[in-house]
Motif scaffolding. Structure first.
Motif, PDB file in Angstrom:
ATOM      1  N   SER A 165       0.747  -1.165   0.073  1.00 28.96           N
ATOM      2  CA  SER A 165      -0.595   0.226  -0.445  1.00 28.96           C
ATOM      3  C   SER A 165       0.540   0.972   0.244  1.00 28.96           C
ATOM      4  O   SER A 165       1.761   1.844   0.301  1.00 28.96           O
ATOM      5  CB  SER A 165      -1.247  -0.234   1.031  1.00 28.96           C
ATOM      6  OG  SER A 165      -0.248   0.514   2.595  1.00 28.96           O
ATOM      7  N   ALA A 166       0.010   2.665   0.063  1.00 30.34           N
ATOM      8  CA  ALA A 166       0.743   3.648  -0.252  1.00 30.34           C
ATOM      9  C   ALA A 166       1.719   4.204   1.395  1.00 30.34           C
ATOM     10  O   ALA A 166       2.253   4.002   0.774  1.00 30.34           O
ATOM     11  CB  ALA A 166       0.477   4.888  -0.809  1.00 30.34           C
ATOM     12  N   THR A 167       0.807   3.290   1.994  1.00 37.90           N
ATOM     13  CA  THR A 167       1.259   4.366   3.929  1.00 37.90           C
ATOM     14  C   THR A 167       2.451   2.972   3.698  1.00 37.90           C
ATOM     15  O   THR A 167       3.253   3.273   4.534  1.00 37.90           O
ATOM     16  CB  THR A 167      -0.166   3.444   4.379  1.00 37.90           C
ATOM     17  OG1 THR A 167      -0.989   4.346   4.269  1.00 37.90           O
ATOM     18  CG2 THR A 167       0.527   4.024   6.263  1.00 37.90           C
ATOM     19  N   ALA A 168       1.971   1.894   3.589  1.00 37.77           N
ATOM     20  CA  ALA A 168       3.369   1.645   3.622  1.00 37.77           C
ATOM     21  C   ALA A 168       5.054   1.258   2.966  1.00 37.77           C
ATOM     22  O   ALA A 168       5.586   1.227   3.871  1.00 37.77           O
ATOM     23  CB  ALA A 168       3.275  -0.582   3.075  1.00 37.77           C
ATOM     24  N   LEU A 169       4.484   1.605   1.650  1.00 40.90           N
ATOM     25  CA  LEU A 169       5.770   2.473   0.906  1.00 40.90           C
ATOM     26  C   LEU A 169       6.445   3.726   1.412  1.00 40.90           C
ATOM     27  O   LEU A 169       7.125   4.028   1.857  1.00 40.90           O
ATOM     28  CB  LEU A 169       5.408   2.935  -0.660  1.00 40.90           C
ATOM     29  CG  LEU A 169       5.181   1.059  -1.178  1.00 40.90           C
ATOM     30  CD1 LEU A 169       4.381   1.709  -3.014  1.00 40.90           C
ATOM     31  CD2 LEU A 169       6.502   0.239  -1.756  1.00 40.90           C
ATOM     32  N   ALA A 170       5.395   4.381   2.369  1.00 41.57           N
ATOM     33  CA  ALA A 170       5.853   5.497   2.772  1.00 41.57           C
ATOM     34  C   ALA A 170       6.827   5.531   3.977  1.00 41.57           C
ATOM     35  O   ALA A 170       7.908   6.205   4.151  1.00 41.57           O
ATOM     36  CB  ALA A 170       4.718   6.813   3.315  1.00 41.57           C
ATOM     37  N   LEU A 178       2.778   8.778  -4.329  1.00 33.04           N
ATOM     38  CA  LEU A 178       1.757   8.465  -4.965  1.00 33.04           C
ATOM     39  C   LEU A 178       2.573   9.502  -6.330  1.00 33.04           C
ATOM     40  O   LEU A 178       2.355   9.254  -7.611  1.00 33.04           O
ATOM     41  CB  LEU A 178       0.321   9.365  -4.805  1.00 33.04           C
ATOM     42  CG  LEU A 178      -0.283   8.752  -4.034  1.00 33.04           C
ATOM     43  CD1 LEU A 178      -1.246   9.820  -3.440  1.00 33.04           C
ATOM     44  CD2 LEU A 178      -0.648   7.208  -4.376  1.00 33.04           C
ATOM     45  N   ARG A 179       3.389  10.515  -6.431  1.00 39.18           N
ATOM     46  CA  ARG A 179       3.572  11.313  -7.113  1.00 39.18           C
ATOM     47  C   ARG A 179       4.855  10.433  -7.889  1.00 39.18           C
ATOM     48  O   ARG A 179       5.005  10.596  -9.414  1.00 39.18           O
ATOM     49  CB  ARG A 179       4.291  12.115  -6.913  1.00 39.18           C
ATOM     50  CG  ARG A 179       3.165  13.447  -5.871  1.00 39.18           C
ATOM     51  CD  ARG A 179       4.163  15.257  -5.946  1.00 39.18           C
ATOM     52  NE  ARG A 179       4.769  15.424  -5.011  1.00 39.18           N
ATOM     53  CZ  ARG A 179       4.436  15.270  -4.416  1.00 39.18           C
ATOM     54  NH1 ARG A 179       3.889  15.874  -3.499  1.00 39.18           N
ATOM     55  NH2 ARG A 179       5.932  15.727  -2.573  1.00 39.18           N
ATOM     56  N   ASP A 180       5.676   9.597  -6.850  1.00 44.23           N
ATOM     57  CA  ASP A 180       6.464   8.767  -7.092  1.00 44.23           C
ATOM     58  C   ASP A 180       5.818   7.418  -8.445  1.00 44.23           C
ATOM     59  O   ASP A 180       6.510   6.913  -9.413  1.00 44.23           O
ATOM     60  CB  ASP A 180       7.095   8.193  -6.552  1.00 44.23           C
ATOM     61  CG  ASP A 180       8.354   8.864  -5.195  1.00 44.23           C
ATOM     62  OD1 ASP A 180       8.273  10.641  -5.737  1.00 44.23           O
ATOM     63  OD2 ASP A 180       8.990   8.624  -4.556  1.00 44.23           O
ATOM     64  N   ILE A 181       5.144   6.936  -7.781  1.00 43.33           N
ATOM     65  CA  ILE A 181       4.162   6.042  -8.762  1.00 43.33           C
ATOM     66  C   ILE A 181       4.058   6.553 -10.312  1.00 43.33           C
ATOM     67  O   ILE A 181       4.106   5.370 -11.052  1.00 43.33           O
ATOM     68  CB  ILE A 181       2.742   5.297  -7.597  1.00 43.33           C
ATOM     69  CG1 ILE A 181       3.577   4.770  -6.919  1.00 43.33           C
ATOM     70  CG2 ILE A 181       1.983   4.588  -8.986  1.00 43.33           C
ATOM     71  CD1 ILE A 181       4.058   3.906  -7.312  1.00 43.33           C
ATOM     72  N   HIS A 219      -7.463  -4.999   0.260  1.00 42.92           N
ATOM     73  CA  HIS A 219      -6.568  -5.435   0.514  1.00 42.92           C
ATOM     74  C   HIS A 219      -5.428  -4.760  -0.906  1.00 42.92           C
ATOM     75  O   HIS A 219      -4.629  -6.221  -1.328  1.00 42.92           O
ATOM     76  CB  HIS A 219      -5.656  -6.981   0.227  1.00 42.92           C
ATOM     77  CG  HIS A 219      -6.505  -7.228   1.596  1.00 42.92           C
ATOM     78  ND1 HIS A 219      -6.067  -7.811   3.215  1.00 42.92           N
ATOM     79  CD2 HIS A 219      -8.019  -8.279   1.731  1.00 42.92           C
ATOM     80  CE1 HIS A 219      -7.419  -8.303   4.099  1.00 42.92           C
ATOM     81  NE2 HIS A 219      -8.066  -8.075   3.406  1.00 42.92           N
ATOM     82  N   GLY A 220      -5.823  -4.152  -1.505  1.00 42.30           N
ATOM     83  CA  GLY A 220      -5.540  -3.119  -2.338  1.00 42.30           C
ATOM     84  C   GLY A 220      -3.633  -2.799  -2.498  1.00 42.30           C
ATOM     85  O   GLY A 220      -3.054  -3.278  -1.455  1.00 42.30           O
ATOM     86  N   GLY A 221      -3.276  -2.205  -3.378  1.00 41.90           N
ATOM     87  CA  GLY A 221      -2.214  -1.491  -3.540  1.00 41.90           C
ATOM     88  C   GLY A 221      -0.932  -1.352  -4.524  1.00 41.90           C
ATOM     89  O   GLY A 221      -2.255  -1.031  -5.561  1.00 41.90           O
ATOM     90  N   PHE A 222      -0.066  -1.135  -4.721  1.00 44.49           N
ATOM     91  CA  PHE A 222       0.894  -0.909  -6.168  1.00 44.49           C
ATOM     92  C   PHE A 222       1.552  -2.616  -6.143  1.00 44.49           C
ATOM     93  O   PHE A 222       2.053  -2.966  -5.219  1.00 44.49           O
ATOM     94  CB  PHE A 222       1.302  -0.254  -5.989  1.00 44.49           C
ATOM     95  CG  PHE A 222       0.352   1.339  -5.846  1.00 44.49           C
ATOM     96  CD1 PHE A 222       0.113   2.285  -7.116  1.00 44.49           C
ATOM     97  CD2 PHE A 222       1.084   1.782  -4.636  1.00 44.49           C
ATOM     98  CE1 PHE A 222      -0.497   3.419  -6.880  1.00 44.49           C
ATOM     99  CE2 PHE A 222      -0.483   2.781  -4.422  1.00 44.49           C
ATOM    100  CZ  PHE A 222      -0.883   4.072  -5.409  1.00 44.49           C
TER     101      PHE A 222
END
Length: 359
Positions: free
Chosen positions: A20-25, A36-39, A56-59
């Motif tokens: 997820s964006a939170t986990a990546l952050a 999100l900008r980096d994605i 359970h989504g994410g990137f």
């Protein structure tokens, strides 16, 4: 740098499959908005990253987007993962770089080695933050801006201007010729010379640093291990050091050796003072248990405060025999503690007692 962060983002997605964006952050130490900008930047550059919506989504990345690092055996890869000491990297301001490098090593391993090496590394722990008694191994905090400037000067071979706060002295600016950096038990040191004289500076006491556009006066080749050993020896044999004769429970000798400068057997017997009954019997040999099972040692500490602190920590497991001022200081300290706890505790601010219930 953003380029390094984008590479780390791709490696994280390849190693974890979906995040997820939170986990990546959290992993990249940035905000979710930055992720999100980096994605978006990766997608624009043609990197096959896509979003999966839902609870359970994410990137994630499309399968097959990878390169391989060949030539590393399983043990070599494991050695890299374990040897990347986070404690040492943090001392030199390289914690984020270490995490990024380890991700690259794991990601670039062939498929058949990646899972086994990462799994084996989880079975090895090097230098945890606390020991078995939950005593925290304190790693000193040094501002990244300071340690980065120092590191640049060391690698570039440039002179360095530092604002240093020596013990019990006001901070002052000084210009030094940096030689190298050393980390010991979470504490970082700068080895340098100043006007030709050898100097060792503790990184946590450097308040500010600035790399100068001047070449440092230092040899082209250096043996940091030899220099550190030489300076360490001079440090242990100089200054306001205190030598203490004591009796110690043998089970606590390793603990004492971890704090003292030197620990050696005491021989011959010290002449006891008139009226003193605390000297060991004449038959007690050096470094051999006496009648109470304790050994007699001669221990060197950096100064009086260091000696008192170390003996106080050992409590009843050690007894200082000499010098007398140390015995007096420990006795007075113990008496003050006993008097403090001998009196009944003060009532709480609300006036209620510490036991019983209100009627």
């Amino acid at each position: 740098m953003r380029a390094d962060r984008l590479v780390s983002l791709v490696l994280l997605l390849r190693q974890h499959g979906r995040l997820s964006a939170t986990a990546l952050a959290r992993e990249l130490e940035v905000s979710p908005r930055t992720v999100l900008r980096d994605i978006e930047a990766l997608s624009a550059a043609g990197v096959p990253v896509y979003a999966e919506r839902g609870r359970h989504g994410g990137f994630a990345l499309l399968p097959g987007f990878r390169t391989e690092l060949t030539g590393l055996s399983h043990d070599e890869a494991l050695a890299l993962l374990v040897a990347g000491s986070r404690r040492g990297a943090q001392a030199f301001g390289l914690g984020a770089a270490l995490a990024s490098a380890m991700r690259k090593v794991v990601d670039a391993l062939p498929e058949n080695q990646r899972a086994t090496a990462a799994g084996a590394a989880q079975r090895l722990l090097v230098e945890p933050e606390t020991d078995l008694l939950s005593r925290r191994l304190t790693a000193e905090e040094v501002p990244d801006t300071v340690v980065t400037e120092i590191r640049r000067a060391v690698f570039a071979g440039h002179r360095l201007r530092i604002r240093y706060a020596a013990v019990d002295r006001a901070p002052t600016w000084r210009t030094v010729d940096p030689i190298g950096l050393v980390t010991v038990r979470g504490q970082g040191y700068l080895l340098a010379t100043r006007s030709g004289a050898e100097r060792t500076y503790r990184l946590s006491r450097v308040l500010a640093a600035r790399e100068l556009d001047q070449p440092a006066q230092r040899p082209d080749r250096v043996d940091l291990d030899r220099i550190w050993q030489e300076r360490s020896t001079r440090f242990r044999t100089g200054g306001d050091q205190v030598t203490v004769v004591l009796r110690l429970d043998p089970a606590r000798r390793e603990e004492l050796a971890g704090t003292a400068l030197t620990v050696v057997a005491d021989a011959p017997e010290e002449p006891h003072e008139p009226g003193r009954s605390d000297e060991p019997a004449a038959s007690d040999g050096p470094d051999e248990p006496g009648g109470d099972g304790r050994v007699r040692l001669r221990v060197t500490f950096q100064d009086a405060q260091h000696a008192e602190w170390a003996l106080w920590r050992l409590g009843r497991h050690a007894e200082a025999l000499a010098p007398q001022w140390l015995r007096d200081s420990l006795r007075d300290r113990a008496a003050a503690i006993a008097a403090h706890y001998g009196a009944p505790p003060e009532a709480p601010p609300d006036g209620r007692g510490g036991s019983g219930a209100a009627g």
